[in-house]
Design an enzyme around this catalytic site. Structure first.
Site, mmCIF file in Angstrom:
data_model
loop_
_atom_site.group_PDB
_atom_site.id
_atom_site.type_symbol
_atom_site.label_atom_id
_atom_site.label_comp_id
_atom_site.label_asym_id
_atom_site.label_seq_id
_atom_site.Cartn_x
_atom_site.Cartn_y
_atom_site.Cartn_z
ATOM 1 N N ASN A 37 0.828 -1.223 0.000
ATOM 2 C CA ASN A 37 0.000 0.000 0.000
ATOM 3 C C ASN A 37 0.854 1.262 0.000
ATOM 4 O OD1 ASN A 37 -2.445 -1.475 0.181
ATOM 5 N ND2 ASN A 37 -2.028 -1.803 2.349
ATOM 6 N N HIS A 123 -14.735 -1.329 5.734
ATOM 7 C CA HIS A 123 -13.593 -2.083 6.258
ATOM 8 C C HIS A 123 -13.896 -2.712 7.623
ATOM 9 C CE1 HIS A 123 -9.440 -2.445 7.990
ATOM 10 N NE2 HIS A 123 -9.199 -2.867 6.763
ATOM 11 N N GLU A 165 -16.371 4.598 2.964
ATOM 12 C CA GLU A 165 -14.960 4.813 2.612
ATOM 13 C C GLU A 165 -14.938 5.729 1.398
ATOM 14 O OE1 GLU A 165 -12.622 1.180 2.204
ATOM 15 O OE2 GLU A 165 -13.876 0.223 3.713
ATOM 16 N N SER A 169 -11.510 -0.357 -0.399
ATOM 17 C CA SER A 169 -10.191 -0.975 -0.366
ATOM 18 C C SER A 169 -10.038 -2.161 -1.308
ATOM 19 C CB SER A 169 -9.848 -1.392 1.064
ATOM 20 O OG SER A 169 -10.819 -2.263 1.566
ATOM 21 N N ASP A 194 -13.921 7.186 5.831
ATOM 22 C CA ASP A 194 -12.602 6.584 5.995
ATOM 23 C C ASP A 194 -11.803 6.869 4.726
ATOM 24 O OD1 ASP A 194 -10.388 4.901 6.001
ATOM 25 O OD2 ASP A 194 -11.427 3.284 7.051
ATOM 26 N N HIS A 197 -7.704 5.043 1.736
ATOM 27 C CA HIS A 197 -7.201 4.893 0.358
ATOM 28 C C HIS A 197 -7.372 6.174 -0.454
ATOM 29 C CE1 HIS A 197 -6.766 0.573 1.016
ATOM 30 N NE2 HIS A 197 -7.830 0.734 1.790
ATOM 31 N N LYS A 228 -0.408 3.926 4.449
ATOM 32 C CA LYS A 228 -0.520 3.609 3.017
ATOM 33 C C LYS A 228 0.221 4.702 2.225
ATOM 34 C CE LYS A 228 -4.804 1.113 3.926
ATOM 35 N NZ LYS A 228 -4.293 -0.232 4.148
#
Ligand code: PMP
Length: 376
Positions: A37, A123, A165, A169, A194, A197, A228
């Site tokens: 990541n 997640h 998110e 992910s 979130d 990413h 990440k």
């Protein structure tokens, strides 16, 4: 013990949960790492390394105690201020991981009077946070805002928190943040996004919340990982100053956890500065994602992660092993880590990969996919 573990394995097998492979290292082992990541290639950047080493010199190797005892060091304030500068958020609180940040925000906001509604692809750390919060909990269909609207309209609790998110992910698709935030505002709900990413990748590296014009919005909270795109380790919650204050006083995964290691905090702070100063590094992720998608004939996903459906768990695992034997590391995601049950290879379009490397990797993947094709 042996018998107990064998019983547990039988339960997992009945539920279709596939055994994980042996933990692997991406460090120096394979010439081409498409699995990690480290989206911006910052984990081994000399500037981050120097910042980490200097912090070890100043503060030692560990934070020594919880942030609320003696474990808060100037480097934590520096990191929190850099995170705010990058994302445009008014306040930030650093946690020891993205996982504990998600546990912290949801337990601090939740409780019996707060309905938590999460996207069904959210997640594991968000699911665990919601469970720990002892809130009534429901999942809405992935990216299905009609289903979210129905659940919000039917709610009987005085408060509601919606959890998404910014970039998912496993599938790599992006949430419709403006529409989700509007819906939350209409129903007097808080939106927790979130950005694990998204930060360092979306919106010139400033994240998808910033790109959506929602930085600083009163009813939007953002969580982040430093492990990440930022190439370090740790996590953070960002939002209004009053929320930060509330977390310091109520988030058990902040209060009862040792503070983030100084070296990780310093490296992540440096990463924020590098991201703001080097937009081309962020743009390279998009260019490499386009090369991977074109090379494999798949639709390009929004972020760094590109996802290749691989059929059965065994086929996905076999493909990943054969690729590793050929010097290419890819992620291999199988039940229960895939929200839709489809096993897949996960490729990361890291900024520091050269087009030639990506052509080699996608050529190899295509030939292995063709060689292991399952007849219809
Ligand atoms: N949220 C999401 C969406 C993630 O993908 C991850 C990392 N897998 C986390 C949270 C947890 O972050 P960390 O690894 O820093 O604990």
């Amino acid at each position: 013990m042996q018998e107990w573990l064998a019983g547990q394995a039988r339960v997992r097998a009945r539920r279709g949960i596939v055994r994980h492979t042996t933990p692997r290292t991406g460090w120096g082992a394979a010439p081409l790492d498409l699995a990690s990541n480290d989206y911006l290639g910052l984990a081994a950047d000399p500037r981050l390394q120097a910042a980490g080493i200097a912090a070890v010199g100043s503060y030692g190797t560990g934070a020594r105690s919880s942030r609320v005892v003696t474990g808060t060091h100037p480097v934590h304030a520096e990191l929190e201020s850099e995170l705010c500068a990058l994302t445009g958020q008014p306040a930030a609180l650093a946690f020891s991981s993205g996982y504990t940040a998600n546990l912290g925000i949801l337990t601090a906001l939740g409780g019996p009077g707060t309905l938590i509604l999460r996207d069904e692809h959210a997640h594991a750390s968000l699911i665990d946070g919601a469970r720990l919060a002892r809130s009534p909990l429901a999942a809405f269909g992935h990216q299905d805002l009609d289903s979210l609207r129905r659940l919000l309209a039917q709610r009987t609790q005085p408060r509601a928190v919606v959890v998404v998110e910014s970039i998912y992910s496993v599938l790599g698709d992006a949430a419709d943040l403006p529409a989700t935030a509007r819906l939350c505002a209409e129903h007097d709900a808080l939106l927790v996004v979130d950005e694990a990413h998204g930060i360092g990748v979306a919106g010139n590296g400033r994240g998808a919340v910033h790109a959506a014009g929602l930085a600083g919005a009163e009813h939007v909270v953002l969580t982040a990982t430093l492990s990440k795109a930022l190439g370090a380790q740790g996590g953070a919650v960002l939002g209004p100053p009053a929320l930060r204050e509330h977390l310091v006083n109520t988030a058990r995964s902040f209060i009862f956890d040792t503070g983030l290691a100084p070296a990780a905090a310093a490296a992540a702070a440096e990463a924020c500065r590098v991201i703001a100063a080097e937009p081309d590094r962020v743009a390279a992720v998009g260019r490499n994602a386009a090369l991977i998608a074109a090379g494999l004939g798949i639709e390009q996903a929004a972020g760094a992660v590109q996802s290749v459906p691989a059929g059965t768990p065994d086929r996905a695992a076999g493909l990943a092993i054969r690729l590793e034997d050929s010097g290419v590391l890819v992620g291999c995601f199988r039940p229960p880590s895939v929200p839709d049950g489809v096993s897949r290879l996960r490729l990361t379009a890291r900024a520091d990969l050269a087009p030639e490397q990506l052509r080699t990797a996608t050529g190899l993947i295509n030939s292995l996919l063709a060689a292991t094709e399952v007849p219809a």
